[in-house]
Structure formats: C-alpha cells, structure tokens
Design a protein around this motif. Structure first.
Motif, short mmCIF file in Angstrom:
data_model
loop_
_atom_site.label_atom_id
_atom_site.label_comp_id
_atom_site.label_asym_id
_atom_site.label_seq_id
_atom_site.Cartn_x
_atom_site.Cartn_y
_atom_site.Cartn_z
N LEU A 122 -24.04 -4.56 -15.90
CA LEU A 122 -25.17 -6.08 -15.69
C LEU A 122 -24.97 -7.66 -16.70
O LEU A 122 -24.78 -8.71 -15.53
CB LEU A 122 -27.07 -6.65 -15.74
N ALA A 125 -21.30 -8.95 -13.94
CA ALA A 125 -21.40 -8.70 -13.23
C ALA A 125 -21.01 -10.91 -11.94
O ALA A 125 -21.21 -11.50 -13.02
CB ALA A 125 -22.63 -9.06 -12.26
N PHE A 128 -25.00 -12.07 -9.43
CA PHE A 128 -26.30 -11.02 -9.96
C PHE A 128 -27.65 -11.18 -8.81
O PHE A 128 -28.46 -12.35 -8.67
CB PHE A 128 -27.06 -11.08 -11.30
N ALA A 151 -27.50 -10.81 -17.19
CA ALA A 151 -26.49 -11.15 -16.48
C ALA A 151 -25.94 -12.99 -16.53
O ALA A 151 -24.93 -12.81 -16.55
CB ALA A 151 -27.16 -10.58 -14.89
N ALA A 156 -22.72 -14.71 -15.03
CA ALA A 156 -22.91 -14.34 -13.13
C ALA A 156 -23.49 -15.47 -12.92
O ALA A 156 -24.75 -16.12 -13.35
CB ALA A 156 -24.01 -12.38 -12.91
#
Length: 321
Positions: A122, A125, A128, A151, A156
């Motif tokens: 996570l 990423a 997300f 994230a 992200a």
C-alpha cells in the motif's frame, strides 16, 4: 510497484435473467464488487493492479480468487477467512432500468478485514482506490482509514467512489458522514449525479459540483456520471461534458466502475497536472464508450471490454480515442 491498488468488497453478483415482476427469473453467479471491477478494466488496459480485501474460504471465495487472478489482478492482498462467509448480492433490473440489490452480508467476509491484514504494498501504489462499502462497519472501516493513510504517506493519488447502497446502512446520515470523509481525503472523486445530490442537497449538477469542490479543495478531478446521458469532468476551472454512447444494454452492473477504471488509466497517463479541455474530453469519451460496452454483457469483472472494441465504438461515433 503496482500502478493501482484497490481495497473493498469482492463478492458474487447473482444477476437476474428477467426484470422484477416478470415471472420467476433464474440468477446467474458473476464475480463482482466495485473496487475489483475498476481494477479489471485497468488490467484490460495493461495496468499493473492489485486488490486488498477479504472473502470466505468457501466455494465463492475460491471462485473469486481465481476470477481476479484470471483478470490479471494481483491477489496477494486477498485474505481467505475460514470463519466467514463470502458476501453475496442479488441484482435485479426494474422495468425502468433501475437496479434493485439484496445483500447477504451481516457480516460478510469483506467487512471483517482488519488493519493488521493490510499488505506493505500500500505504501508503494501509484493510485489507491476505495469505495464506501468498506466504511459501513468495523473492523473494515478502520482498515480502510489505515490503508488510505499509508497509501497517501507513500505518495499515492487517492481515488474514491461513494457508490451509495442505502440498504447497507443503518442510517443514511451515517452513510453521508462516511462518504464526506472519503471526499475529504481523495484527489480523484467519481460520483453518480444522484449521489452528488445526496452529498450536497443540490439538485442542479453544476451547483452540487461547486459546493463539493468549495468544501473540499483537495479534489483535483471530479467526475460525475449521468447514465445514458454521459458524464461531466471538473478540473481546475474547466468543466467538460461528453454524451453517452447508445448501446443495447442488458445489465448495467459495473458501468460506473468501468468508467472509473478508464479515467484512472488517463490519470496515470497524464498525471493530475496534465489535463486540459481536449484531454478531459478524450478521457470522458473513452470512459463513456467502455461503460456502454460493458452493459451489453452480463456481469462486470469478467466482461470488461477490450481497448480495441472501445476504439471501434469511438470511431463509429465519430470520436477519436
């Protein structure tokens, strides 16, 4: 690194063979769940994706694990729980085209995901994505919040789809509160026009979009779907709309998720800073065409259109994609 990771429900959609009120329909079991539908479209477009969630270690859970792997979605974040049942949803279309849902989920395995079961990926990423069904109860609500935090800390882009299902909430005020929290933490928001009215109280689309963007300046790209009427995108000071594509729809399940996956594909191409009116229109045209095509088949996760089919529909409609 995965380009898109999504968290939420993975379930079986039992799709009726006939609209409500027309005899005794047969129900066909199809893999579904909004976050994974989004990933399935992204995988069709060549993106590296992974899913985080929980299913039961049962017939349906094993079927779903196989389905997402066949779709090209990473399954390392999928937990199979021997003590829980996989969530089921029965879907029937009304004569006017609306859908009626009956969920078997009290609790379903997807609601039992804990923060301790979240994967390390996570934090790595590109995007997300999550929806509101993982905010309906604990412990998955806390797991979702922890996943968003992790994230975001990893850089992200956060994407959110409110995806209102009234029957899954004890009180609609609770649904609105949780959905507004989702709006407060994302940069990309995909919302249906009726959900925009639910969140803002505004019946006029432009007024609702303005109110939401004023309240949440974190929203960089607001996407509003309007069914057959198409969609509208708000980015910076730009507002761009695009009509839908006429198709012979037999099942609208997953149309919004297909649209969302296509839009996230374009975010990955250009970045949130890289849009202009032409690119917004190109994105909406492609996403609308793909969303139309998925409605011509039963189910969603296994029915995502191939990119070439989308481009053919765009060409037939006189739009380049």
């Amino acid at each position: 690194m995965y380009e898109v990771i999504a968290l939420g429900e993975l379930l079986i959609d039992f799709t009726a063979s006939a609209p409500s009120g027309q005899g005794n329909p047969q129900f066909e079991a199809n893999p579904g769940g909004a976050p994974c539908n989004v990933l399935a479209m992204l995988a069709r477009l060549g993106r590296r994706t992974a899913f985080v969630g929980k299913v039961g270690e049962d017939i349906f859970g094993r079927m779903l694990k196989t389905a997402i792997e066949e779709a090209g979605i990473g399954s390392a974040g999928l937990v199979l729980d021997p003590a829980a049942h996989t969530t089921l949803a029965f879907v029937q279309n009304a004569p006017d085209g609306d859908r009626e849902f009956s969920f078997y989920r009290d609790p379903g395995a997807d609601e039992l995901l804990t923060a301790g079961e979240l994967p390390e990926e996570l934090g790595r990423a590109g995007i997300f994505h999550f929806g509101s069904l993982s905010l309906t109860r604990e412990p998955v609500r806390s797991a979702t919040r922890a996943a968003v935090e992790r994230a975001a800390a990893g850089g992200a882009v956060i994407s959110f789809d409110p995806n209102l299902r009234p029957s899954l909430w004890k009180r609609l005020d609770d649904a609105r509160e949780e959905m507004l929290w989702g709006c407060s933490v994302c940069q990309v928001l995909k919302v249906a026009e009726e959900e925009l009215e639910f969140l803002t109280g505004e019946r006029e689309l432009a007024a609702g979009a303005a109110r939401l963007r004023e309240r949440f300046p974190n929203l960089r790209l607001l996407l509003v779907t309007r069914g057959r009427a198409g969609s509208v995108a708000y980015w910076g000071d730009q507002e761009v709309s695009c009509p839908g594509y006429p198709v012979e729809a037999i099942d609208t399940t997953g149309a919004g998720d297909t649209f969302c996956g296509c839009c996230l594909h374009h975010v990955l191409m250009w970045g949130l800073e890289g849009f202009d009116r032409q690119r917004l229109r190109e994105m909406l045209s492609f996403a609308n065409a793909a969303a139309g095509l998925v409605t011509t088949k039963k189910g969603a996760l296994r029915s995502m259109p191939e990119p070439e089919a989308v481009r053919r529909l765009l060409a037939e409609g006189g739009v380049e994609g």
